[in-house]
Design an enzyme around this catalytic site. Structure first.
Site, short mmCIF file in Angstrom:
data_model
loop_
_atom_site.label_atom_id
_atom_site.label_comp_id
_atom_site.label_asym_id
_atom_site.label_seq_id
_atom_site.Cartn_x
_atom_site.Cartn_y
_atom_site.Cartn_z
N ARG A 168 -9.95 -11.74 1.94
CA ARG A 168 -10.78 -12.81 1.38
C ARG A 168 -10.05 -14.16 1.44
O ARG A 168 -10.69 -15.20 1.47
CB ARG A 168 -11.21 -12.43 -0.03
CG ARG A 168 -10.09 -12.19 -0.99
CD ARG A 168 -10.51 -11.40 -2.23
NE ARG A 168 -10.68 -9.97 -1.94
CZ ARG A 168 -11.05 -9.07 -2.85
NH1 ARG A 168 -11.32 -9.44 -4.09
NH2 ARG A 168 -11.18 -7.80 -2.52
N LYS A 222 0.85 -1.20 0.00
CA LYS A 222 0.00 0.00 0.00
C LYS A 222 0.89 1.24 0.00
O LYS A 222 1.99 1.22 0.54
CB LYS A 222 -0.85 0.03 1.27
CG LYS A 222 -2.00 -0.95 1.30
CD LYS A 222 -2.78 -0.78 2.60
CE LYS A 222 -3.90 -1.81 2.71
NZ LYS A 222 -4.94 -1.68 1.68
N1 BES Z 1 -7.98 -3.89 4.49
C1 BES Z 1 -8.21 -3.45 3.16
C2 BES Z 1 -9.54 -2.74 2.99
C3 BES Z 1 -9.75 -1.46 3.75
C4 BES Z 1 -9.57 -0.24 3.13
C5 BES Z 1 -10.18 -1.47 5.06
C6 BES Z 1 -9.79 0.93 3.82
C7 BES Z 1 -10.40 -0.29 5.75
C8 BES Z 1 -10.22 0.91 5.13
C9 BES Z 1 -8.18 -4.64 2.22
O1 BES Z 1 -7.39 -5.70 2.59
C10 BES Z 1 -7.68 -4.17 0.91
O2 BES Z 1 -6.57 -3.76 0.85
N2 BES Z 1 -8.52 -4.25 -0.12
C11 BES Z 1 -8.15 -3.84 -1.44
C12 BES Z 1 -8.66 -4.89 -2.39
C13 BES Z 1 -8.19 -4.70 -3.81
C14 BES Z 1 -6.71 -4.96 -3.90
C15 BES Z 1 -8.97 -5.63 -4.69
C16 BES Z 1 -8.81 -2.50 -1.72
O3 BES Z 1 -9.96 -2.31 -1.30
O4 BES Z 1 -8.16 -1.66 -2.31
MN MN Z 2 -5.37 -5.47 1.97
#
Ligand code: BES
Ligand code: MN
Ligand code: ZN
Length: 495
Positions: free
Chosen positions: A344, A270
């Site tokens: 997931r 990230k």
């Molecule tokens: N933990 C994150 C989602 C999240 C984002 C939680 C903001 C709380 C606040 C999750 O694991 C994630 O990174 N999801 C990605 C998925 C994508 C790579 C398909 C996302 O939402 O960007």
């Molecule tokens: Mn994530």
């Protein structure tokens, strides 16, 4: 929390809390001594700048004839009927009590003539009386202790039903506080092993039971999703099962929580700004643990099994790579195209494990997607899955005073998860990302005895789990405890 029939003017407390509705008018002003009533007339309130809108809290000297030194005026907004009105009272009380941190005691003289209102006021006060104290803060402001002594002024003070409601409110508030503590805990202290130890501790004094699968047990059992996500971290993953098993259960509810103690994204790293709040990525698992403990403490006649899928998602030489294929618990293979879609993967293992026991319903809770926040903002969670369970979640949420909204699982999005090398890929269409994630999870919900999928609902709480903005109502900054009251209400409704 104590309840008493004491008149507001005679309540022995540092602060007397009153509700103000738009008008502005003090609710229950009849019960106040005449000088105070005059001092809080509509004209006087208007001159004070008090409007009665939600989240407006104003303190004024109580004046003579009142034992408390200070009157706290807390706005309700235009009061609605039913569950919505109860939530307005809950928030107004919470906002007042939250603002009173550092003050020793408060008497609550908000509307509490009927059981619903009295219960809402009690719940709001207990939810507002929270501070994260594990790491005694350095600044005076944030180290203020929550109000220690709360007295609810109500004609129902000697009512048996109120006593039960106060008892339930205390259990719920403890549950919410424990979720907030876990979410607020720094990820260098809270990681899978310490989270599992916390779970063992949390059930002490109840009849709930905890079982922990460590990395060796996970490997022996073939939990490839949890292991794959956890393999980049120095801190190995865990799967925790926590069970409340009453003697003659009316139903069996399985709860599955995402417990990523820190989500760096893994090798699909990230950006720094997206990472700072990612200690909250275990909020689903925390809510599940707290809900099972609450079910045990309330002695609900429902069997509740909670599954906490715990891992730390880190980049390293041992981390999984984008394009790795892992084998989840039960044998299905997943092509990992983005290591940041890790929730997931751990949930897949836990859903299969939870479903193996053939519960009557499976509800999963996860801070799963950024798309959830884009779609519904930071205060409303999404619920997807099978009706009538999805509707049952919404009904429970409304009673609990938590905001949830139904979302679809459009079949046409499923094909975007097809993989040429595995049974399924872990990412699909970017558009509708919350729904795609829901469709991914659905694949892992086992069938029941009838051959149909076990009734399943998926709660994406990515936004509401963590409050990055200013405090509001009974919610402070940081971990919110969102979803736990809905889960408990759902378990009660299944009873
Ligand atoms: N933990 C994150 C989602 C999240 C984002 C939680 C903001 C709380 C606040 C999750 O694991 C994630 O990174 N999801 C990605 C998925 C994508 C790579 C398909 C996302 O939402 O960007
Ligand atoms: Mn994530
Ligand atoms: Zn995550």
């Amino acid at each position: 929390m104590r309840a008493s029939t004491t008149a507001p003017a005679r309540a022995k407390a540092d602060a007397l809390v009153l509700a103000v509705a738009p008008g502005p008018q003090v609710l229950g002003a009849e019960a106040l001594p005449r000088p105070l009533r005059a001092a809080l007339s509509t004209d006087a309130l208007t001159a004070l700048g008090v409007t009665g809108k939600a989240d407006e809290v104003v303190r004024v000297p109580a004046g003579e004839g009142v034992r408390a030194a200070v009157v706290v005026l807390t706005g309700t907004g235009p009061l609605q009927a039913g569950a919505a009105g109860a939530e307005q009272l809950r928030r107004a009380t919470g906002a007042a009590v939250r603002t009173l941190a550092g003050v020793g005691s408060a008497a609550l003289a908000l509307p509490a003539d009927d059981l619903a209102a009295a219960t809402a006021v009690a719940e709001g006060a207990l939810l507002g009386a929270y501070a994260y104290r594990a790491q005694r803060a350095r600044t005076a402001e944030s180290s203020k202790a929550p109000v220690a002594s709360l007295e609810l002024l109500t004609p129902l003070a000697r009512d048996k039903a109120l006593a039960a409601a106060l008892q339930r409110a205390a259990v719920l508030a403890d549950a919410v506080s424990s979720v907030r503590d876990l979410v607020n805990a720094p990820p260098n202290e809270l990681y899978p092993e310490t989270f599992a130890a916390f779970a063992r501790d949390a059930v002490k004094g109840t009849r709930a039971k905890v079982t922990v699968l460590d990395e060796e047990a996970l490997a022996a059992g073939g939990y490839g999703g949890i292991l794959g996500v956890g393999q980049g971290s120095e801190r190995p993953p865990r799967l925790v099962r926590v069970e409340h098993a009453p003697t003659r259960p009316k139903a069996h509810l399985a709860l599955v929580g995402k417990g990523i103690t820190f989500d760096s994204g893994g090798l699909s790293l990230k950006p720094p700004t997206g990472m700072v709040t990612m200690k909250c990525d275990m909020a689903g698992a925390a809510a599940v643990l707290a809900a099972v403990v609450a079910a045990a403490r309330l002695d609900l006649p429902v069997r509740v099994t909670g599954w906490l899928a715990l891992a730390e998602n880190m980049p390293s030489g041992t981390a999984q790579r984008p394009s790795d294929v892992l084998t989840t618990y039960g044998g299905r293979t997943v092509e990992v195209l983005n290591t940041d879609a890790e929730g997931r993967l751990v949930m897949a293992d836990a859903l299969v494990a939870a479903g193996e026991e053939q519960p009557d319903a499976v509800v999963d809770v996860a801070t799963l997607t950024g798309a959830q926040v884009v779609a519904l903002g930071s205060r409303v969670s999404a619920v997807m899955g099978d009706d009538p369970l999805r509707t049952a979640v919404l009904t429970a949420a409304e009673r609990a005073g938590e905001q949830f909204w139904p979302m679809p699982l459009p079949e046409e999005l499923r094909a975007s998860l097809d993989s040429p090398v595995a049974d399924i890929a872990n990412i699909g269409d970017r558009n509708g990302g919350m729904l795609v994630a829901g469709l991914f999870l659905r694949e892992f919900v086992p069938a029941g005895a009838d051959g149909e999928r076990i009734p399943w609902a998926h709660l994406d709480i990515a936004g509401p789990a963590f409050n990055e903005h200013g405090p509001h109502g009974y919610t402070g900054k940081g971990g919110t405890g969102h979803a736990v009251r809905t889960l408990v209400a759902l378990a009660e409704d299944l009873a």
